[in-house]
Design an enzyme around this catalytic site. Structure first.
Site, short mmCIF file in Angstrom:
data_model
loop_
_atom_site.label_atom_id
_atom_site.label_comp_id
_atom_site.label_asym_id
_atom_site.label_seq_id
_atom_site.Cartn_x
_atom_site.Cartn_y
_atom_site.Cartn_z
N SER A 92 0.78 -1.07 0.07
CA SER A 92 0.11 0.04 0.00
C SER A 92 0.75 1.25 -0.02
O SER A 92 1.77 1.27 0.67
CB SER A 92 -1.02 -0.01 1.21
OG SER A 92 -1.54 1.20 1.38
N SER B 145 -0.76 4.19 0.58
CA SER B 145 -1.61 5.00 1.54
C SER B 145 -0.94 6.16 2.25
O SER B 145 -1.23 7.37 2.55
CB SER B 145 -2.79 4.65 2.00
OG SER B 145 -2.25 3.77 2.92
N THR C 234 -8.94 -2.77 4.32
CA THR C 234 -8.54 -3.31 2.96
C THR C 234 -8.95 -4.86 3.26
O THR C 234 -9.49 -5.49 4.23
CB THR C 234 -7.35 -3.05 2.24
OG1 THR C 234 -7.32 -3.33 1.13
CG2 THR C 234 -6.13 -3.67 3.24
N LYS D 28 -13.19 -6.11 4.82
CA LYS D 28 -14.12 -5.07 4.71
C LYS D 28 -15.67 -5.39 5.06
O LYS D 28 -16.26 -4.25 5.57
CB LYS D 28 -14.13 -4.64 3.31
CG LYS D 28 -12.93 -3.70 2.90
CD LYS D 28 -13.03 -3.17 1.36
CE LYS D 28 -11.67 -2.36 1.21
NZ LYS D 28 -11.79 -2.03 -0.15
N ASN E 277 -14.71 0.46 4.78
CA ASN E 277 -13.52 0.39 4.32
C ASN E 277 -12.73 1.62 5.32
O ASN E 277 -11.48 1.86 5.24
CB ASN E 277 -13.38 1.00 2.95
CG ASN E 277 -13.42 2.44 2.63
OD1 ASN E 277 -14.45 2.99 3.13
ND2 ASN E 277 -12.79 3.06 1.93
N GLY F 117 -17.16 -9.36 -10.08
CA GLY F 117 -16.69 -9.51 -8.73
C GLY F 117 -17.94 -9.22 -7.72
O GLY F 117 -18.92 -8.38 -8.39
N GLY G 277 -17.64 -8.90 -4.39
CA GLY G 277 -17.03 -8.61 -3.03
C GLY G 277 -17.25 -7.16 -2.48
O GLY G 277 -18.29 -6.57 -2.96
N GLY G 278 -16.59 -6.60 -1.48
CA GLY G 278 -16.78 -5.28 -1.02
C GLY G 278 -16.68 -3.91 -1.86
O GLY G 278 -17.54 -3.27 -1.91
P1 ATR Z 1 -12.72 -6.37 -2.01
O1 ATR Z 1 -13.27 -6.08 -0.81
O2 ATR Z 1 -11.61 -5.67 -2.59
O3 ATR Z 1 -14.01 -6.54 -3.10
P2 ATR Z 1 -13.25 -9.41 -1.60
O4 ATR Z 1 -14.37 -8.83 -0.84
O5 ATR Z 1 -12.02 -10.39 -1.16
O6 ATR Z 1 -12.12 -7.99 -2.03
O7 ATR Z 1 -13.63 -9.59 -3.13
C1 ATR Z 1 -12.73 -9.98 -3.99
C2 ATR Z 1 -13.39 -10.28 -5.15
O8 ATR Z 1 -12.31 -10.93 -6.16
C3 ATR Z 1 -14.64 -11.61 -5.24
O9 ATR Z 1 -15.58 -11.17 -6.24
C4 ATR Z 1 -13.72 -12.66 -5.73
O10 ATR Z 1 -14.57 -13.73 -6.02
P3 ATR Z 1 -15.30 -14.93 -5.23
O11 ATR Z 1 -16.35 -14.18 -4.81
O12 ATR Z 1 -15.46 -16.07 -6.01
O13 ATR Z 1 -14.29 -15.26 -3.98
C5 ATR Z 1 -12.88 -12.13 -6.82
N1 ATR Z 1 -11.64 -13.10 -7.16
C6 ATR Z 1 -10.61 -13.09 -6.46
N2 ATR Z 1 -10.01 -13.85 -6.89
C7 ATR Z 1 -10.37 -14.40 -8.21
C8 ATR Z 1 -9.91 -15.30 -9.36
N3 ATR Z 1 -8.84 -15.78 -9.36
N4 ATR Z 1 -10.89 -15.40 -10.12
C9 ATR Z 1 -12.34 -14.79 -10.15
N5 ATR Z 1 -12.76 -13.97 -9.30
C10 ATR Z 1 -11.63 -13.60 -8.11
#
Ligand code: ATR
Length: 294
Positions: free
Chosen positions: A14, A16, A64, A68, A89, A129, A131-132
């Site tokens: 990071s 930041s 991070t 999150k 966050n 994606g 996730g967060g």
């Molecule tokens: P953030 O808070 O930054 O969004 P996160 O909540 O851990 O981080 O989310 C990561 C995202 O990347 C998720 O959508 C994850 O998919 P899963 O829900 O299936 O875990 C996606 N991701 C991470 N590695 C991946 C990969 N190799 N191929 C596809 N999607 C991936």
């Protein structure tokens, strides 16, 4: 001296602290920002770290990957900005009382609007994606556009996302990443395509969430002109997703560094109560880019 932190795993990459040093100089505040790795393999580390934060004189901390969402259960209060996203966050330490905010939504939408202009109701958006980061982007975009498609690797997260964001005004279609080819029309029709996954993030620099054979099909489509691509990943600054999308004639692509700056400004203002004066964001980007590239 005011002190803030960054918690997550990993945090080493990071930049930041450089951003907050610059912001504190702009605001004439004595300031320090520290990175604290909370090992994800230790199931009790997050709870313990948060208890410690309460007693220390931190003004707050950024959160991070991968905490999150998990962090929400340990906080005393969740602000509306984080409730609507479903992820925190930024945490503000108000005399030992920890309040969770989300400044990623502000960061993402500011970046999209500054680079691509206002999103229109009729725009089609594809988000990779669930996730967060995805939730922050989705929460912001649903205020403008009503046509959003999400692809995600795991079905479980996708179902939760669909349930949380379902509303009568939003047409939210969610598909597994393995079904991407079947729903290629979504990519072909999209005005804006966003990667919120960690695919392509350092140290796995070479990957892109859109396989090259699918990208070729987008390239060949006659409506590919004017497509916009946004990658929330900022390390590397130029991800494979961005490099590939720039090969599409007339496409515009922007990375996650500006989002990181905008979310940081908002967090800094929450922690210090100061308004950051206007500054040249491109100069800040160059400074951070140099640090990222070592
Ligand atoms: P953030 O808070 O930054 O969004 P996160 O909540 O851990 O981080 O989310 C990561 C995202 O990347 C998720 O959508 C994850 O998919 P899963 O829900 O299936 O875990 C996606 N991701 C991470 N590695 C991946 C990969 N190799 N191929 C596809 N999607 C991936």
């Amino acid at each position: 001296m005011k002190i803030s932190g960054l918690i997550g795993d990993p945090v080493e990459h990071s930049v930041s602290p450089i951003l907050f040093k610059e912001l504190s100089e702009l605001c004439h505040i004595e300031y320090s920002h520290v990175k604290i790795r909370i090992p994800k393999e230790n199931g009790r580390a997050l709870n313990r770290a948060i208890s410690a934060m309460r007693g220390l004189n931190f003004v707050g901390f950024n959160v991070t990957l991968p905490y999150k969402i998990e962090i929400m259960k340990y906080l005393d209060e969740i602000d509306q900005s984080a409730r609507s996203v479903g992820a925190v966050n930024t945490v503000v330490n108000k005399d030992g009382r920890l309040i969770g905010y989300n400044t990623d939504e502000y960061g993402a939408i500011s970046t999209i609007e500054q680079n691509f202009g206002k999103i229109r109701t009729s725009d089609n958006v594809v988000i990779f994606g669930a996730g967060g980061a995805s939730r922050a982007v989705l929460s912001g975009l649903q205020k403008s556009t009503k046509n959003i498609t999400v692809f995600n690797r795991s079905k479980r997260r996708l179902e939760i996302l669909q349930k949380d964001f379902s509303s009568s005004e939003l047409i939210l279609d969610c598909f597994s990443l393995s079904e991407l080819e079947q729903h290629l029309d979504r990519l072909l029709d999209a005005d804006l395509i966003i990667n919120t996954t960690s695919v392509g993030m350092h140290p796995d620099d070479g990957g892109s969430i859109i396989p090259s054979h699918i990208l070729s099909k987008i390239m060949l489509a006659n409506n590919s002109k004017g497509k916009k691509f946004f990658d929330v990943v900022f390390n590397p600054v130029d991800t494979e997703f961005l490099k590939q999308s720039r090969k599409i004639s007339g496409a515009k692509a922007v990375g996650g560094l500006q989002m990181m700056i905008y979310q940081g400004i908002k967090a800094f203002e929450l922690w210090t109560g100061k308004k950051v004066p206007d500054f040249n964001i491109h100069k800040m980007e160059i400074k951070l880019e140099r640090a990222i590239n070592g």
